[in-house]
Scaffold this active site. Sequence first.
Site, short mmCIF file in Angstrom:
data_model
loop_
_atom_site.label_atom_id
_atom_site.label_comp_id
_atom_site.label_asym_id
_atom_site.label_seq_id
_atom_site.Cartn_x
_atom_site.Cartn_y
_atom_site.Cartn_z
N SER A 266 0.95 -1.21 0.12
CA SER A 266 -0.12 0.01 0.01
C SER A 266 0.95 1.17 -0.01
O SER A 266 2.07 1.22 0.04
CB SER A 266 -0.92 0.07 1.43
OG SER A 266 -0.16 0.02 2.38
N ASP B 101 -1.39 -1.63 -4.12
CA ASP B 101 -2.63 -1.88 -3.17
C ASP B 101 -3.07 -0.44 -3.36
O ASP B 101 -2.58 0.63 -2.70
CB ASP B 101 -2.46 -2.47 -1.82
CG ASP B 101 -3.81 -2.98 -1.50
OD1 ASP B 101 -4.76 -3.07 -2.43
OD2 ASP B 101 -4.07 -3.21 -0.34
N ASN C 236 -7.93 -10.37 -1.23
CA ASN C 236 -7.06 -9.54 -0.69
C ASN C 236 -6.99 -9.69 0.80
O ASN C 236 -8.17 -9.53 1.69
CB ASN C 236 -7.14 -8.05 -0.49
CG ASN C 236 -6.99 -7.48 -2.17
OD1 ASN C 236 -6.87 -8.27 -2.92
ND2 ASN C 236 -7.17 -6.31 -2.16
N GLY D 275 -10.52 -3.73 7.43
CA GLY D 275 -10.30 -3.49 8.91
C GLY D 275 -10.73 -4.60 9.58
O GLY D 275 -11.14 -5.84 8.77
N SER E 33 -5.70 -7.64 7.20
CA SER E 33 -6.19 -7.39 8.81
C SER E 33 -5.76 -8.66 9.27
O SER E 33 -5.14 -8.67 10.55
CB SER E 33 -7.44 -7.02 9.01
OG SER E 33 -7.85 -5.62 8.53
P1 13P Z 1 -8.77 -6.75 4.92
O1 13P Z 1 -8.61 -5.43 5.89
O2 13P Z 1 -10.06 -7.45 5.26
O3 13P Z 1 -7.66 -7.42 5.36
O4 13P Z 1 -8.57 -6.37 3.58
C1 13P Z 1 -7.24 -6.12 2.94
C2 13P Z 1 -7.47 -5.23 1.71
O5 13P Z 1 -8.57 -5.16 1.04
C3 13P Z 1 -6.24 -4.99 1.03
O6 13P Z 1 -6.49 -3.96 -0.07
O1 G3H Z 2 -6.74 -2.07 2.03
C1 G3H Z 2 -5.90 -1.51 2.54
C2 G3H Z 2 -4.51 -2.16 3.17
O2 G3H Z 2 -5.01 -3.04 4.19
C3 G3H Z 2 -3.67 -1.31 3.51
O3 G3H Z 2 -3.78 -0.76 4.38
O4 G3H Z 2 -3.17 1.93 4.16
O5 G3H Z 2 -3.22 0.69 6.40
O6 G3H Z 2 -1.31 -0.17 4.78
P1 G3H Z 2 -2.47 0.39 4.84
ZN ZN Z 3 -8.20 -3.02 -0.36
#
Ligand code: 13P
Ligand code: G3H
Ligand code: ZN
Length: 311
Positions: free
Chosen positions: A50, A82, A256, A181, A259
């Site tokens: 990310s 991401d 994906n 989340g 969390s």
């Molecule tokens: P989660 O928060 O459910 O793990 O989703 C992660 C996600 O979509 C990252 O792009």
């Molecule tokens: O969907 C988002 C990912 O879980 C990344 O989260 O922006 O806290 O790294 P982050």
């Molecule tokens: Zn996502």
Amino acid sequence: MPLVTSKEMFEKAYKGGYAIGAFNVNNMEIIQGITEAAKELNAPLILQVSAGARKYANHTYLVKLVEAAIEETGLPICLHLDHGDSFELCKSCIDGGFTSVMIDGSHLDYEENVALTKKVVEYAHAHGAVVEGELGRLAGIEDDVNVSAEDASYTNPAQVQDFVERTGVDSLAIAIGTSHGAYKFKPGQKPQLRFDILEEVEKRLPGFPIVLHGASSVVPEYVETINANGGSMPDAVGIPEDMLRQAASMAVCKINIDSDLRLAMTAGIRKYMNENPSHFDPRQYLKPARQNIKDLVSHKITKVLGCENKA
Ligand code: 13P
Ligand code: G3H
Ligand code: ZN
């Protein structure tokens, strides 16, 4: 083997009725835990970074760590951005070696989303990379991704064909009721996903790979371990595994997960530190954390994604 795109992975996953795990990575132990599990199970992998991860760990460190994982495992690994939120960020990741980017224009109005996504696709395809777009908006809060429940909206299946044709994207993230989340559903609320929307999208885009964000199950064992060792997480409810398996057997080719990795890692560290309060060597508490990541990813590959032995 060099980094690969997700093109071939998705073609095989679609035909085979399984999905590829797209795991968020932020440091060495997370990358090692994920890739060790995938190596043992001979599973293809998408490792995703990310904007927040890139700020935390630095682009070059993450790319080099992923390259090291390829050297160690020999697995086909796709390195993906991401939730890219601008053309410049996507370009910077492609120029810096990523083989896949997501341009998340889901907060824009439809025509703006089309225009931005198309611009990223043109650049990516000219440089050998692939692109994931998004239609519909997931709720949820993480560092750089923050959408309130009121601003979330399901994907409108009537738009997907036009969006894919006009942008040229290689895969599409849709919103069917998952969210980002650890707090996806209220305690006591029955988790529900709009499989009718997924079916309708599948009909309109036959053979086209669909992506499911916000797909952590929020494994209760890790929440309990965190709380039993000094944490105080409220009740957290994620996506039931049988729903993820159902989605993987349909058009969803990329699932994906972030969390669940965070919870697994934190549970390992909290438990170790609670049991060994005088220890202060990071290698001691990061070892069980890395092992938890590995165990979690093995479970996802074999029991949720179905991509064991598909590398
Ligand atoms: P989660 O928060 O459910 O793990 O989703 C992660 C996600 O979509 C990252 O792009
Ligand atoms: O969907 C988002 C990912 O879980 C990344 O989260 O922006 O806290 O790294 P982050
Ligand atoms: Zn996502």
